[in-house]
Design an enzyme around this catalytic site. Structure first.
Site, short mmCIF file in Angstrom:
data_model
loop_
_atom_site.label_atom_id
_atom_site.label_comp_id
_atom_site.label_asym_id
_atom_site.label_seq_id
_atom_site.Cartn_x
_atom_site.Cartn_y
_atom_site.Cartn_z
CG MET A 1 -1.30 -7.82 -6.34
SD MET A 1 -0.43 -7.09 -7.75
CE MET A 1 0.46 -8.52 -8.32
CG LEU B 1 -10.55 -5.60 -11.54
CD1 LEU B 1 -10.27 -4.11 -11.54
CD2 LEU B 1 -11.48 -5.98 -10.39
CG HIS C 1 2.06 -1.74 -15.24
ND1 HIS C 1 1.70 -2.97 -14.75
CD2 HIS C 1 3.08 -1.95 -16.11
CE1 HIS C 1 2.47 -3.90 -15.31
NE2 HIS C 1 3.31 -3.31 -16.13
CD GLN D 1 10.80 9.58 -10.29
OE1 GLN D 1 10.04 10.46 -10.68
NE2 GLN D 1 11.83 9.83 -9.51
CD GLU D 2 5.28 2.15 -8.89
OE1 GLU D 2 4.22 1.90 -8.30
OE2 GLU D 2 6.12 1.28 -9.16
CG ASN E 1 -3.29 -0.41 -12.65
OD1 ASN E 1 -3.18 -0.62 -11.44
ND2 ASN E 1 -2.59 -1.08 -13.55
N GLY F 1 0.78 -1.24 0.00
CA GLY F 1 0.00 0.00 0.00
C GLY F 1 0.81 1.28 0.00
#
Ligand code: GRF
Length: 210
Positions: free
Chosen positions: A84, A87, A103, A167-168, A101, A12
């Site tokens: 994870m 869907l 990635h 960076q995310e 999302n 998380g």
């Protein structure tokens, strides 16, 4: 006031970055009862839900139950943050244009799992991360923002993953903020960001010194 729901399965840290950015998170939902991220969200007073996919006979039943929890918050945005589970097409279509999302690769390169292993195996010199709208095709869909990082000669998957993750944590809050401010328009497979100058912000790339 616009609101969002975050879906997680584990650590998380992206969820944490969204919360720390002060974004309006109505709830955090995990399919994994042991997801560490739940504890962080609870400590911040955010409502959390656990919906264990193992308790459901098939993907569609799980997805419907998940959608019921999401809909109880009537969120403007659903953000997958290390969620994870694949869907179903019905689920993705139900939330068309409001499901995003993050990635850990520069999509469309390296969809799926183990993106950092793939990047090292392929010997790419630039790797990174992508925030995108979710479509029925896995790890594919209109790209909102990307960040690039160099792949260094002595990188391991651990060092590379850490460089990408930093960076995310920058680009996900930025993408969500744009979305909630109504600055993103989807035109077929392209995302247009309202102000022209924002075009400069959709790619973070470090300077390369030789
Ligand atoms: C991140 O690398 C994200 O890009 C990917 O799964 C990982 C989740 O990490 N989808 P965290 O749970 O946000 O720390």
């Amino acid at each position: 006031m616009k609101s969002m729901v975050i879906l997680i399965s584990g650590r998380g840290s992206n969820m944490q970055a969204l919360l720390e950015a002060g974004l309006p998170v109505a709830a955090v939902i995990s399919n994994n009862p042991d997801a560490a991220g739940l504890t962080f969200a609870q400590a911040r007073g955010i409502p959390t839900h656990t919906i264990n996919h193992r308790a459901f006979p098939d993907r569609n039943t799980f997805d419907s139950a998940l959608a019921n929890i999401i809909d109880s918050y009537q969120p403007h945005l659903i953000a997958l943050a290390g969620f994870m589970r694949i869907l179903s097409e019905a689920f993705v279509k139900r939330y068309h244009g409001k499901l995003i999302n993050i990635h850990p690769s520069l999509l469309p390169a390296f969809p799926g799992l183990n993106t950092h292993v793939q990047a090292l195996q392929e010997g790419v010199k630039i790797h990174g991360c992508t925030v995108h709208f979710v479509t029925p095709q896995l790890d594919y869909g209109p790209i909102i923002i990307q960040a690039a990082v160099p792949v260094l000669a002595n990188d391991t998957t651990t060092t590379l993953a850490a460089r990408v993750l930093a960076q995310e944590h920058r680009i996900y809050p930025q993408a969500v903020s744009w979305f909630l401010q109504g600055k993103l328009t989807l035109i077929e497979n392209r995302v247009v960001i309202e102000t022209a100058c924002d075009d400069q912000k959709v790619l973070y790339s470090p300077e390369i010194t030789l």
